[in-house]
Design a protein around this motif. Sequence first.
Motif, PDB file in Angstrom:
ATOM      1  N   MET A  43      -1.748 -38.404 131.799  1.00  0.00           N
ATOM      2  CA  MET A  43      -3.044 -37.830 131.599  1.00  0.00           C
ATOM      3  C   MET A  43      -4.479 -39.072 131.953  1.00  0.00           C
ATOM      4  O   MET A  43      -4.867 -38.449 132.560  1.00  0.00           O
ATOM      5  CB  MET A  43      -3.169 -36.992 130.901  1.00  0.00           C
ATOM      6  CG  MET A  43      -1.813 -35.905 131.202  1.00  0.00           C
ATOM      7  SD  MET A  43      -1.808 -34.813 129.188  1.00  0.00           S
ATOM      8  CE  MET A  43      -2.676 -33.565 129.344  1.00  0.00           C
ATOM      9  N   ALA A  44      -4.152 -39.840 131.024  1.00  0.00           N
ATOM     10  CA  ALA A  44      -6.017 -40.432 131.144  1.00  0.00           C
ATOM     11  C   ALA A  44      -5.618 -41.105 132.575  1.00  0.00           C
ATOM     12  O   ALA A  44      -7.022 -41.306 133.113  1.00  0.00           O
ATOM     13  CB  ALA A  44      -5.794 -40.793 129.979  1.00  0.00           C
ATOM     14  N   GLN A  45      -4.917 -41.196 132.664  1.00  0.00           N
ATOM     15  CA  GLN A  45      -4.689 -41.906 134.235  1.00  0.00           C
ATOM     16  C   GLN A  45      -4.293 -41.279 135.066  1.00  0.00           C
ATOM     17  O   GLN A  45      -5.516 -41.399 135.514  1.00  0.00           O
ATOM     18  CB  GLN A  45      -3.537 -43.383 133.779  1.00  0.00           C
ATOM     19  CG  GLN A  45      -3.517 -43.789 132.558  1.00  0.00           C
ATOM     20  CD  GLN A  45      -1.423 -44.840 133.339  1.00  0.00           C
ATOM     21  OE1 GLN A  45      -1.041 -45.051 133.596  1.00  0.00           O
ATOM     22  NE2 GLN A  45      -2.204 -45.152 131.656  1.00  0.00           N
ATOM     23  N   GLU A  46      -4.128 -40.148 135.550  1.00  0.00           N
ATOM     24  CA  GLU A  46      -4.084 -39.538 135.835  1.00  0.00           C
ATOM     25  C   GLU A  46      -3.117 -37.858 135.718  1.00  0.00           C
ATOM     26  O   GLU A  46      -2.158 -37.481 135.263  1.00  0.00           O
ATOM     27  CB  GLU A  46      -3.161 -39.536 137.748  1.00  0.00           C
ATOM     28  CG  GLU A  46      -3.174 -38.879 138.296  1.00  0.00           C
ATOM     29  CD  GLU A  46      -1.447 -39.081 139.518  1.00  0.00           C
ATOM     30  OE1 GLU A  46      -0.539 -40.243 139.304  1.00  0.00           O
ATOM     31  OE2 GLU A  46      -1.531 -38.640 140.745  1.00  0.00           O
ATOM     32  N   TRP A  47      -4.390 -36.595 136.126  1.00  0.00           N
ATOM     33  CA  TRP A  47      -3.780 -35.159 135.963  1.00  0.00           C
ATOM     34  C   TRP A  47      -3.114 -34.648 136.874  1.00  0.00           C
ATOM     35  O   TRP A  47      -2.854 -34.876 137.448  1.00  0.00           O
ATOM     36  CB  TRP A  47      -5.390 -34.516 135.500  1.00  0.00           C
ATOM     37  CG  TRP A  47      -5.486 -33.737 134.607  1.00  0.00           C
ATOM     38  CD1 TRP A  47      -4.211 -32.663 134.870  1.00  0.00           C
ATOM     39  CD2 TRP A  47      -5.604 -33.691 133.122  1.00  0.00           C
ATOM     40  NE1 TRP A  47      -5.188 -31.675 133.586  1.00  0.00           N
ATOM     41  CE2 TRP A  47      -5.531 -32.333 132.394  1.00  0.00           C
ATOM     42  CE3 TRP A  47      -5.889 -34.818 132.475  1.00  0.00           C
ATOM     43  CZ2 TRP A  47      -5.652 -32.261 131.271  1.00  0.00           C
ATOM     44  CZ3 TRP A  47      -6.609 -34.430 131.127  1.00  0.00           C
ATOM     45  CH2 TRP A  47      -6.246 -33.467 130.343  1.00  0.00           C
ATOM     46  N   PRO A  48      -2.061 -34.130 135.811  1.00  0.00           N
ATOM     47  CA  PRO A  48      -0.941 -33.068 136.177  1.00  0.00           C
ATOM     48  C   PRO A  48      -1.971 -31.540 136.469  1.00  0.00           C
ATOM     49  O   PRO A  48      -2.630 -31.578 136.408  1.00  0.00           O
ATOM     50  CB  PRO A  48      -0.112 -33.198 135.618  1.00  0.00           C
ATOM     51  CG  PRO A  48      -0.270 -33.582 134.280  1.00  0.00           C
ATOM     52  CD  PRO A  48      -1.756 -34.246 134.782  1.00  0.00           C
ATOM     53  N   ASP A  49      -0.441 -31.506 137.870  1.00  0.00           N
ATOM     54  CA  ASP A  49      -1.141 -30.364 138.443  1.00  0.00           C
ATOM     55  C   ASP A  49      -0.536 -29.327 137.459  1.00  0.00           C
ATOM     56  O   ASP A  49      -0.538 -27.770 136.839  1.00  0.00           O
ATOM     57  CB  ASP A  49      -0.351 -29.247 139.401  1.00  0.00           C
ATOM     58  CG  ASP A  49      -1.503 -30.756 140.805  1.00  0.00           C
ATOM     59  OD1 ASP A  49      -0.600 -31.197 141.681  1.00  0.00           O
ATOM     60  OD2 ASP A  49      -2.422 -31.174 140.552  1.00  0.00           O
ATOM     61  N   VAL A  50       0.424 -28.974 136.819  1.00  0.00           N
ATOM     62  CA  VAL A  50       1.199 -28.756 136.373  1.00  0.00           C
ATOM     63  C   VAL A  50       2.124 -29.604 134.705  1.00  0.00           C
ATOM     64  O   VAL A  50       2.731 -30.798 135.368  1.00  0.00           O
ATOM     65  CB  VAL A  50       2.520 -28.209 136.781  1.00  0.00           C
ATOM     66  CG1 VAL A  50       3.741 -26.948 135.996  1.00  0.00           C
ATOM     67  CG2 VAL A  50       2.427 -27.150 137.967  1.00  0.00           C
ATOM     68  N   ILE A  51       2.165 -29.772 133.452  1.00  0.00           N
ATOM     69  CA  ILE A  51       3.214 -30.139 133.330  1.00  0.00           C
ATOM     70  C   ILE A  51       3.743 -29.309 132.008  1.00  0.00           C
ATOM     71  O   ILE A  51       4.455 -27.965 131.671  1.00  0.00           O
ATOM     72  CB  ILE A  51       1.861 -30.249 131.390  1.00  0.00           C
ATOM     73  CG1 ILE A  51       0.970 -30.673 131.441  1.00  0.00           C
ATOM     74  CG2 ILE A  51       2.542 -31.039 130.338  1.00  0.00           C
ATOM     75  CD1 ILE A  51       0.000 -29.995 131.065  1.00  0.00           C
ATOM     76  N   VAL A  52       5.691 -29.481 132.261  1.00  0.00           N
ATOM     77  CA  VAL A  52       6.551 -29.314 131.524  1.00  0.00           C
ATOM     78  C   VAL A  52       7.031 -29.946 129.385  1.00  0.00           C
ATOM     79  O   VAL A  52       6.724 -31.050 129.831  1.00  0.00           O
ATOM     80  CB  VAL A  52       8.333 -29.570 132.252  1.00  0.00           C
ATOM     81  CG1 VAL A  52       8.989 -29.174 131.754  1.00  0.00           C
ATOM     82  CG2 VAL A  52       7.957 -29.368 134.041  1.00  0.00           C
ATOM     83  N   LEU A  53       6.741 -29.155 128.586  1.00  0.00           N
ATOM     84  CA  LEU A  53       6.545 -29.333 127.817  1.00  0.00           C
ATOM     85  C   LEU A  53       7.590 -28.522 126.821  1.00  0.00           C
ATOM     86  O   LEU A  53       7.784 -27.933 126.444  1.00  0.00           O
ATOM     87  CB  LEU A  53       4.813 -28.965 127.474  1.00  0.00           C
ATOM     88  CG  LEU A  53       4.661 -29.099 126.160  1.00  0.00           C
ATOM     89  CD1 LEU A  53       4.318 -30.767 125.608  1.00  0.00           C
ATOM     90  CD2 LEU A  53       3.232 -28.548 125.340  1.00  0.00           C
ATOM     91  N   ASP A  54       8.087 -30.297 126.015  1.00  0.00           N
ATOM     92  CA  ASP A  54       9.048 -28.960 124.724  1.00  0.00           C
ATOM     93  C   ASP A  54       7.841 -29.067 123.603  1.00  0.00           C
ATOM     94  O   ASP A  54       7.115 -28.980 123.588  1.00  0.00           O
ATOM     95  CB  ASP A  54       9.615 -30.116 124.644  1.00  0.00           C
ATOM     96  CG  ASP A  54      10.842 -30.307 123.629  1.00  0.00           C
ATOM     97  OD1 ASP A  54      11.331 -31.076 123.248  1.00  0.00           O
ATOM     98  OD2 ASP A  54      11.035 -28.972 123.296  1.00  0.00           O
ATOM     99  N   VAL A  55       8.496 -28.207 122.728  1.00  0.00           N
ATOM    100  CA  VAL A  55       7.939 -28.304 121.359  1.00  0.00           C
ATOM    101  C   VAL A  55       8.005 -28.351 120.584  1.00  0.00           C
ATOM    102  O   VAL A  55       7.225 -29.648 119.863  1.00  0.00           O
ATOM    103  CB  VAL A  55       8.423 -26.070 120.855  1.00  0.00           C
ATOM    104  CG1 VAL A  55       7.903 -26.650 119.428  1.00  0.00           C
ATOM    105  CG2 VAL A  55       7.950 -26.007 122.062  1.00  0.00           C
ATOM    106  N   GLU A  56       9.289 -29.010 119.739  1.00  0.00           N
ATOM    107  CA  GLU A  56       9.848 -30.203 119.218  1.00  0.00           C
ATOM    108  C   GLU A  56      10.061 -32.205 119.703  1.00  0.00           C
ATOM    109  O   GLU A  56      10.842 -31.785 120.393  1.00  0.00           O
ATOM    110  CB  GLU A  56      10.711 -29.727 118.228  1.00  0.00           C
ATOM    111  CG  GLU A  56      11.536 -28.484 118.262  1.00  0.00           C
ATOM    112  CD  GLU A  56      12.922 -28.088 116.778  1.00  0.00           C
ATOM    113  OE1 GLU A  56      13.752 -28.203 117.766  1.00  0.00           O
ATOM    114  OE2 GLU A  56      13.160 -28.035 115.917  1.00  0.00           O
TER     115      GLU A  56
END
Length: 349
Positions: A43-56
């Motif tokens: 993300m420091a290189q290129e910030w996304p518009d949407v993040i798909v994120l797992d929990v575990e």
Amino acid sequence: MIKVLIVDDSAVVRQVLSSILSKDPQIKVIATANDPIIAKDKMAQEWPDVIVLDVEMPRMDGITFLKLIMAEHPTPVVICSSLTAQGAETTLQAMAAGAVCYVTKPTLGLKGFLEDSAKEFINTVRTAALAKPKRWVVTGQPAKPSLTSVASAPIAALAQTTEKIIAIGTSTGGTQALEVVLTALPRVSPGILVVQHMPEKFTASFAERLNRLCAVEVREAKEGDRVIPGTVLIAPGGLHMRLSRSGAYYYANVFDGPPVNRHKPSVDVLFKSVAQFAGKNALGIIMTGMGDDGARGLREMHEVGARTVAQDEASCVVFGMPKEAIKLGAVDAELPLTLIADEIIRYTR
């Protein structure tokens, strides 16, 4: 172009989701990561518009990472986890921390499930990209009537009653917005009916969580519950809820039926019934959410003399439902989220 970052410790999930999203010409997967620490570097290189994120995930769980994102640089996040199938609390924590929406992964047949749900997943990401997440401070713990009768013209409501009715409708961003409003209310408040677009089995846990935080009693509505001061009834996911009246007493009717405006529960179903049975003895509030569910019902409330309020654009995660109600001329006042509880208290007095 919607730039997407996928954060999941499963190589299969990262591969399948990347393949699915690449089929949409308006979506570009800019990076994948198997844990939040690596994701932060990407993300420091290129910030996304949407993040798909797992929990575990290793090294940092998804909920902790989500809170960091929302504190530093609010970004639309779609939670994609199998934990939501085991219990609603994880999903409620994620939504309270700022997630826009969620996808439940099965524990078995994962690849096939994701491929079969490709179209729905793409639509979820596209919807998330339209959201405007805010910096939220999580205050919680770690966190049969027919539709035909509802849609008919309102019958005469009681001219006056000592019991006021508050009806609230919301969708995307609504779990956080409701927490802000309901936790600010005193124990002596009017009876409140809430429709929050949420799947079945989630609303009971959502109500329990709010009940721990609020001075008012919050619970999932059951058929025949009386609407009384100091109580908030939340429509069960997968069922509609409407207001009914017997003499001067108000009751909640919970019933099955086809979706209205693609939703079950539907805000329009609730608002139309409030217009019919409570009339000017009610306050209608439409808050953050996508689409137009509730706009026409709020207009009916407005037309019979009820007070009507919309959350303003600046404080909405998605300014969809309030915007449509305003366009219909259904709104008496537009208020920031932080002043809606004050409006309820003022209306009571």
